[in-house]
Design a protein around this motif. Structure first.
Motif, PDB file in Angstrom:
ATOM      1  N   LEU A 197       0.923  -0.990   0.013  1.00  0.00           N
ATOM      2  CA  LEU A 197       0.190   0.102  -0.025  1.00  0.00           C
ATOM      3  C   LEU A 197       0.982   1.255  -0.043  1.00  0.00           C
ATOM      4  CD1 LEU A 197      -3.276   0.557   2.076  1.00  0.00           C
ATOM      5  CD2 LEU A 197      -1.390   1.863   3.017  1.00  0.00           C
ATOM      6  N   CYS A 198       0.468   2.253  -0.611  1.00  0.00           N
ATOM      7  CA  CYS A 198       0.965   3.388  -0.548  1.00  0.00           C
ATOM      8  C   CYS A 198       0.607   4.434   0.558  1.00  0.00           C
ATOM      9  CB  CYS A 198       0.723   4.180  -1.961  1.00  0.00           C
ATOM     10  SG  CYS A 198       1.185   6.095  -1.722  1.00  0.00           S
ATOM     11  N   ARG A 199       1.411   4.715   1.382  1.00  0.00           N
ATOM     12  CA  ARG A 199       1.154   5.413   2.619  1.00  0.00           C
ATOM     13  C   ARG A 199       0.575   6.861   2.359  1.00  0.00           C
ATOM     14  NH1 ARG A 199       2.468   2.734   7.611  1.00  0.00           N
ATOM     15  NH2 ARG A 199       1.390   4.433   8.514  1.00  0.00           N
ATOM     16  N   GLU A 200       0.919   7.342   1.266  1.00  0.00           N
ATOM     17  CA  GLU A 200       0.709   8.828   0.917  1.00  0.00           C
ATOM     18  C   GLU A 200      -0.734   8.846   0.248  1.00  0.00           C
ATOM     19  OE1 GLU A 200       3.504  10.801   0.781  1.00  0.00           O
ATOM     20  OE2 GLU A 200       2.226  12.392   1.209  1.00  0.00           O
ATOM     21  N   CYS A 201      -0.999   7.848  -0.563  1.00  0.00           N
ATOM     22  CA  CYS A 201      -2.597   8.056  -1.106  1.00  0.00           C
ATOM     23  C   CYS A 201      -3.310   7.176  -0.858  1.00  0.00           C
ATOM     24  CB  CYS A 201      -2.480   8.297  -2.649  1.00  0.00           C
ATOM     25  SG  CYS A 201      -1.992   6.896  -3.709  1.00  0.00           S
ATOM     26  N   GLY A 202      -2.775   5.966  -0.274  1.00  0.00           N
ATOM     27  CA  GLY A 202      -3.804   4.815   0.199  1.00  0.00           C
ATOM     28  C   GLY A 202      -3.879   3.783  -1.011  1.00  0.00           C
ATOM     29  N   HIS A 203      -3.230   4.019  -2.170  1.00  0.00           N
ATOM     30  CA  HIS A 203      -3.529   3.084  -3.267  1.00  0.00           C
ATOM     31  C   HIS A 203      -2.831   1.639  -2.945  1.00  0.00           C
ATOM     32  CE1 HIS A 203      -3.691   1.705  -7.400  1.00  0.00           C
ATOM     33  NE2 HIS A 203      -2.274   1.359  -7.376  1.00  0.00           N
ATOM     34  N   VAL A 204      -3.655   0.757  -3.214  1.00  0.00           N
ATOM     35  CA  VAL A 204      -3.176  -0.801  -2.890  1.00  0.00           C
ATOM     36  C   VAL A 204      -2.809  -1.456  -4.253  1.00  0.00           C
ATOM     37  CG1 VAL A 204      -4.003  -2.925  -2.192  1.00  0.00           C
ATOM     38  CG2 VAL A 204      -4.907  -1.106  -1.156  1.00  0.00           C
ATOM     39  N   VAL A 241       8.144   3.785  -6.856  1.00  0.00           N
ATOM     40  CA  VAL A 241       7.302   4.742  -6.738  1.00  0.00           C
ATOM     41  C   VAL A 241       5.756   4.463  -7.011  1.00  0.00           C
ATOM     42  CG1 VAL A 241       8.872   6.588  -7.069  1.00  0.00           C
ATOM     43  CG2 VAL A 241       7.336   5.706  -9.001  1.00  0.00           C
ATOM     44  N   CYS A 242       4.884   4.981  -6.242  1.00  0.00           N
ATOM     45  CA  CYS A 242       3.417   4.561  -6.276  1.00  0.00           C
ATOM     46  C   CYS A 242       2.866   4.844  -7.604  1.00  0.00           C
ATOM     47  CB  CYS A 242       2.774   5.315  -5.171  1.00  0.00           C
ATOM     48  SG  CYS A 242       0.671   5.173  -5.505  1.00  0.00           S
ATOM     49  N   PRO A 243       2.283   3.943  -8.306  1.00  0.00           N
ATOM     50  CA  PRO A 243       1.776   4.042  -9.730  1.00  0.00           C
ATOM     51  C   PRO A 243       0.741   5.227  -9.636  1.00  0.00           C
ATOM     52  CG  PRO A 243       1.141   1.954  -8.955  1.00  0.00           C
ATOM     53  CD  PRO A 243       2.174   2.363  -7.864  1.00  0.00           C
ATOM     54  N   GLU A 244      -0.002   5.371  -8.801  1.00  0.00           N
ATOM     55  CA  GLU A 244      -1.005   6.345  -8.629  1.00  0.00           C
ATOM     56  C   GLU A 244      -0.473   7.997  -8.340  1.00  0.00           C
ATOM     57  OE1 GLU A 244      -3.783   4.788  -9.909  1.00  0.00           O
ATOM     58  OE2 GLU A 244      -4.562   6.481  -9.155  1.00  0.00           O
ATOM     59  N   CYS A 245       0.447   8.206  -7.331  1.00  0.00           N
ATOM     60  CA  CYS A 245       0.783   9.600  -7.008  1.00  0.00           C
ATOM     61  C   CYS A 245       2.296   9.655  -7.027  1.00  0.00           C
ATOM     62  CB  CYS A 245       0.434   9.903  -5.559  1.00  0.00           C
ATOM     63  SG  CYS A 245       1.270   8.946  -4.180  1.00  0.00           S
ATOM     64  N   GLY A 246       3.148   8.632  -7.513  1.00  0.00           N
ATOM     65  CA  GLY A 246       4.402   9.013  -7.507  1.00  0.00           C
ATOM     66  C   GLY A 246       5.349   9.063  -6.366  1.00  0.00           C
TER      67      GLY A 246
HETATM   68 ZN    ZN Z   1       0.211   6.670  -3.710  1.00  0.00          ZN
END
Ligand code: ZN
Ligand code: ADP
Ligand code: ZN
Length: 806
Positions: free
Chosen positions: A516-523, A556-561
Motif C-alpha cells: 500500500l502507498c502510505r501517501e494516497c492509500g493506493h493498494v 514509486v506509487c503508480p498512482e501518486c508517484g
Molecule cells: Zn500513492
C-alpha cells in the motif's frame, strides 16, 4: 434382435442433450447398454456411450466403428447415477457420464492429413511448378503413409505449417483424424511350452550343440513352466530366440496385462488394536447395516483423535467379507497418506489408490482392476466415487465437511449427494465422518436422514488440548507488534526446551499479503484480477494468487508517484522469518503451495517432521489436516480470523472447522497438548466454541443464524454466475437473467438475490456477476430453470447447492 444403439457422444457441451442412433454392425452384435464405442460424428471419430437399444429399420444410419473395452464400462447403477447427476445439477448426460471415464475420455484424437481420393496429380504438378520440390515430396509422403499427423510431418519437414496451409487451401490434402485409445493396458510377455514336456525334452536333447540359447530356453521352461520378460532377460535370451522356437511351434507367447502401481512408496503401519468402547458401539450399528444389503447412512461425529479410521477399516473389512467393494473418499489424497497407509496395512493389494498425479494409463489400470474384482477398495479424492465397482457395499467419506468434496467445474456435484444416490442404487452403506460435520449434515442426522454415531472421547482417554485465546488488540495495546504473540512465544520456548514439536498455522502464503502507498492509500493490484498483489520475499516479487502473474515491486506509487510504499499483512514467509528470529536454533520447515510443488512433496515434509527432523512445522491449512504425530504437543494459530471476515455465510463454519482440525493435531500422544489461537474477534462464537471443542455450542448458534436468513439447511441455494470480459455486458446480461428468473420463479416461491458482483469481481480479465436463488422446492425450480434460456448460455454457470457463494 436390437440392431440400433442410442448413443450419447462424449462431447462436453450442454447443448447436445439427446442420444444419436447408430447401427450396430453384425460383428459387434454383443455391444449393449453401457458399452463404450467409437462412432463417426460429422467428419470425426469420437467416443460414445450406448444408453439404449432398439430394433428398427432406419435407412441411412451410420455404423458403430468399434468397441473400446471388452466389457460394458457402465453397469446399470452407474448409468442411473449419471442420469440423476444430469437432472439434479443441470448438466448434459455426456458431461455426467464423462465423470466415470478415467481422463474423461477413452480416446485421443489427433488431427491428421491425407490425399483426397480424386486428386489430379498432373494438375497438382502444374500448380506446384513454381514452388519448391519439398511440396511434391510432402504430398508423396502423405500419399504413401496417410493419414499422417502434424507431429509426424513436423519431424520430417521444415516449415511444415506453411506448406500444409497452402495444400489445404488448394485441396491437395484433406484433414482426417486419427484416433487412438488412451490408457491402453500395459502388457508383459509370458512364454509357455506348446508341446508336452516329454517332447520338449527330446527336442532339447536333439538340438545341435551350437544352439545354446534355444537349449537354455527349453531347459528353463522344462523346470519352471512359464517365463516372463524379466526372467528371459536374466537368462540372456533374446527376442530372436523366442521367435525361432515359437515359429517351430514349440512355445506359445501370450501377453498378459500388468497393472501399474505408483503409490508403492506409502509406508505401512502394523497395528493390532483392541477397539475402544465407543468404536465398538459404533460398529455394532454399522456391521448389521452392511449385512442387510439395504441403504443406510451414518454420521460418525468423532472428536479429533477418537479413532475414526479404525471404524472405517473394520467397516470395510465387513464389506469385503461379504465380497462387496468399498469406496473411501478423502478430501485431498496428497494430505492423507496416513489413512492410505493404514488401509494398505489392513488390506494390502486389495487397496487401489487414486492419486491426482496418476497418469491416465495408471488410472485406467486401477479402474480395470476394480471392475474385474481384482481389488476391492478404492481410496481417492471425490472422483474415486465414479470408480466402476460393480459390487459396491460401502462408501466412506472422511472429513465429510470439507469443501473439496464439491467440484467447482461442470458438473458441479457434491460427493456427499452423489454417494447417497450410488449407495441407494447399490443397497450400500454410507459412512460420513467428521469432528466438525457440515451444518447441513448434522441437521439431517438429527432429522434421521443419517444415523448419528458419536465418538466423544479420544483413544485411551487422552484429554483434548487446552486452548488459550489471545486477543491481538491487547497485544498491540501493550506495544507488541510481532506476528508471534507473547503467549505463543512462551509456549514455543517451553516445548522446544522439552524437545517436543509444534505446528504453526497461517492460512496465507507469501510474505506480505498487500502492498500500500502510505501517501494516497493506493493498494497494488493485479492488472488482470481485482485482487491485491502478494509480496514474496525470497524473490522480491509481487504475485497474483489468482492468475499467477508476477510484477516487480515499483519504486514509486503508480498512482501518486510517492516513494512511501509499505508492506502489510503477514503471510507464511513472514512468520517463518519471525520464528527464525525468535528461535534461531529451532529447525523450522514451511509447508504451503510454494514449497510443495513436486510429486508427494507434502508427504516428504510431513514424514521428515514426523521423524523428528524438524521442531516446528509452519504452513497453510495443509498443516492442519489428517496426520497423527504423537510428539506434537503445541499448535499455534497465527490468525484465527482469516476466513471469518469473508462475506460468505459459511465463513463461521469454515473457521470453526479449521480451528478444530488444527487444534486437533496437538497432544495426540501420551503428552498433553496446548493450543494458542491469536484473534481480533475473541468473542465470536466460532472462536469461543472452537477453543472449547464444543461442536454443539457452535451448531446451535450457527443454526439459528441460518434460520434467520433462510440459508441451508432451511433452503437450497442455486448460484447463477454470468461471466464475460466486458463489464457492461456482464451487468446487462445479469440484469436480464435476474428479471427473467424473477418473472418465472416468483410463483414457485423462490427468492432471487442480486445480481451482485463476485467478491473478486474480475479474475484473469473475466468479470463475474452472481445471482443467488433461495428455494425450499429445489426440484421444481431446477426443472423450471432447465427450460429457460439461461440454461443454454455458454457464459452462464448454474451451480446447484454452491458451497462458495462469493
Ligand atoms: Zn500513492
Ligand atoms: P481421528 O481420525 O478420529 O482423528 P485416528 O483414526 O487418526 O483418529 O486415530 C487416532 C490415533 O489413535 C491413531 O494413532 C490410531 O492408530 C489410534 N487408535 C485408533 N483406535 C485405537 C484403539 N482402539 N486402540 C489404540 N489406539 C487406537
Ligand atoms: Zn491476477
Amino acid at each position: 434382435m436390437s440392431n440400433i444403439a442410442q448413443i450419447i457422444v462424449n462431447i462436453p457441451t450442454r447443448s447436445i442433450t439427446k442420444p444419436f442412433s447408430y447401427l450396430i454392425p453384425a460383428h459387434l452384435s454383443f455391444a449393449a447398454i453401457g458399452w463404450r464405442v467409437l462412432v463417426p460424428f460429422g467428419n470425426r471419430k469420437i467416443e460414445g456411450f450406448i444408453v439404449g437399444l432398439e430394433a428398427d429399420n432406419i435407412p441411412g444410419l451410420k455404423s458403430i466403428l468399434d468397441v473400446l473395452d471388452d466389457f460394458p464400462w457402465f453397469d446399470n447403477n452407474m448409468l442411473e447415477t449419471a442420469k440423476w447427476l444430469s437432472n439434479y445439477y443441470l448438466c448434459s448426460l455426456a458431461e455426467a457420464m464423462r465423470l466415470f471415464i478415467p481422463g474423461q475420455s477413452g480416446i485421443k484424437t489427433q488431427k491428421a492429413y491425407q490425399i483426397p481420393q480424386a486428386l489430379d496429380w498432373e494438375y497438382t504438378k502444374a500448380l506446384l511448378s513454381n514452388k519448391s520440390q519439398e511440396y511434391l515430396i510432402l504430398l508423396a509422403y502423405i500419399n504413401e503413409h496417410g493419414p499422417v499427423t502434424l507431429t509426424d510431418l513436423a519431424k520430417r519437414f521444415t516449415s511444415i505449417a506453411g506448406m500444409i496451409k497452402f495444400c489445404l487451401q488448394h485441396k491437395l490434402i484433406v484433414t482426417a483424424d486419427t484416433v487412438s485409445k488412451r490408457g491402453k493396458a500395459n502388457s508383459t510377455m509370458l512364454i509357455k511350452l506348446a508341446v508336452s514336456r516329454e517332447i520338449a525334452a527330446q527336442i532339447e536333447k536333439a538340438l545341435p550343440k551350437s544352439k545354446t540359447a534355444q537349449r537354455r530356453l527349453l531347459k528353463a521352461l522344462l523346470s519352471t513352466q512359464e517365463l516372463n520378460t524379466v526372467e528371459l532377460r536374466s537368462l540372456a535370451i533374446t527376442q530372436a530366440t523366442v521367435k525361432k522356437l515359437a515359429e517351430q511351434g514349440l512355445i506359445t507367447i501370450c501377453s498378459v496385462p500388468v497393472f501399474r502401481n505408483s503409490y508403492a512408496g506409502a509406508q505401512s503401519l502394523a497395528t493390532e488394536l483392541t477397539l475402544t468402547s465407543e468404536q465398538r458401539q459404533a460398529l455394532q450399528h454399522i456391521i448389521p447395516a452392511i449385512n442387510t444389503g439395504a441403504y443406510t447412512s451414518f454420521l460418525i461425529h468423532g472428536v479429533t483423535g477418537s479413532g475414526k479410521t479404525q471404524v472405517y477399516i473394520q467397516a470395510a473389512a465387513e464389506a469385503r467379507r461379504l465380497d462387496r467393494q468399498a469406496i473411501v473418499l478423502v478430501p485431498e489424497i496428497a494430505l492423507t497418506s496416513q489413512i492410505v497407509a493404514r488401509f494398505r496395512t489392513a488390506f494390502g493389494d486389495d487397496v487401489v489408490v487414486m492419486h491426482s498425479k496418476l497418469s491416465v494409463g495408471e488410472r485406467y489400470d486401477a479402474w480395470r482392476r476394480l471392475h474385474a474384482g481384482q481389488a476391492g477398495i478404492v481410496i481417492g479424492a471425490r472422483s474415486a466415487l465414479f470408480a466402476p465397482v460393480s459390487r459396491l457395499g460401502l462408501i466412506i467419506i472422511d472429513e465429510e465437511h470439507e469443501f473439496t468434496y464439491k467440484q467447482e467445474e461442470t458438473p458441479r456435484y457434491h460427493a456427499r449427494e452423489v454417494a447417497a444416490v450410488r449407495a441407494k442404487l447399490a443397497g450400500a452403506t454410507v459412512l460420513l465422518g467428521s469432528a466438525t460435520p457440515a451444518i447441513e449434515t448434522y441437521y439431517h442426522a438429527l432429522q434421521g436422514k443419517h444415523k448419528l454415531l458419536p465418538l466423544n472421547k479420544r483413544v485411551d482417554d487422552i484429554p483434548m488440548p487446552a486452548v488459550t485465546i489471545v486477543d491481538m488488540r491487547q497485544e498491540l495495546a501493550q506495544g507488541r507488534r510481532s506476528v508471534i504473540s507473547l503467549p505463543l512465544q512462551t509456549m514455543l520456548t517451553e516445548i522446544l526446551a522439552r524437545k517436543e514439536q509444534a505446528i504453526i498455522l497461517l492460512n496465507r502464503r507469501g510474505y506480505s499479503t498487500f502492498v500500500l502507498c502510505r501517501e494516497c492509500g493506493h493498494v497494488l493490484k493485479c492488472g488482470h484480477c481485482d485482487i491485491s498483489l502478494v509480496y514474496h520475499a525470497p524473490t522480491s516479487i509481487l504475485r497474483c494468487h489468482y492468475c499467477q502473474e508476477r510484477h516487480a515491486v515499483p519504486d514509486v506509487c503508480p498512482e501518486c508517484g510517492s516513494r512511501y510504499i509499505r508492506y502489510f499483512g503477514a503471510g507464511t514467509q513472514k512468520v517463518e522469518e519471525a520464528l527464525n528470529g525468535l528461535f534461531p536454533l529451532a529447525r523450522i520447515v514451511r509447508m504451503d503451495q510454494d514449497t510443495t510443488r513436486g510429486k508427494l512433496a507434502h508427504d516428504k515434509i510431513l514424514a521428515a517432521f514426523a521423524a523428528g527432523s524438524y521442531d516446528i512445522l509452519l504452513g497453510t491449512q495443509m498443516v492442519a489436516k489428517g496426520h497423527d504425530i504423537p510428539n506434537v504437543t503445541a499448535v499455534g494459530i497465527i490468525s484465527a480470523d482469516t476466513a471469518l471476515n469473508l462475506p460468505d455465510f459459511r465463513a463461521a463454519e469454515k473457521t470453526f472447522a479449521l480451528l478444530t482440525q488444527a487444534a486437533g493435531r496437538a497432544g495426540r500422544g501420551s503428552k498433553p497438548g496446548r493450543v494458542v489461537m491469536q484473534t481480533y474477534n475473541p468473542e465470536h462464537y466460532a472462536i469461543t466454541a472452537g477453543a472449547e471443542h464444543n461442536y454443539q455450542e457452535f451448531y446451535q448458534q450457527e443454526l439459528s443464524f441460518r434460520q434467520q436468513l433462510g440459508y441451508p439447511p432451511y433452503a437450497n441455494l442455486i448460484k447463477i454466475t454470468v461471466q464475460a470480459n466486458d463489464e457492461t455486458i456482464v451487468h446487462r446480461q445479469a440484469n436480464q437473467a435476474a428479471a427473467e428468473l424473477t418473472q418465472s420463479l416468483a410463483m414457485a416461491g423462490a427468492a432471487i438475490i442480486g445480481p451482485f458482483p463476485a467478491a473478486v469481481n474480475k479474475v484473469k480479465d473475466i468479470f463475474r456477476v452472481n445471482i443467488l436463488i433461495k428455494t425450499k422446492d429445489l426440484p421444481t425450480i431446477t426443472k423450471q430453470i432447465s427450460t429457460m434460456s439461461i440454461a443454454n448460455q455458454k457464459n452462464i454457470i448454474i451451480d446447484i447447492d454452491p458451497v462458495n457463494v462469493l
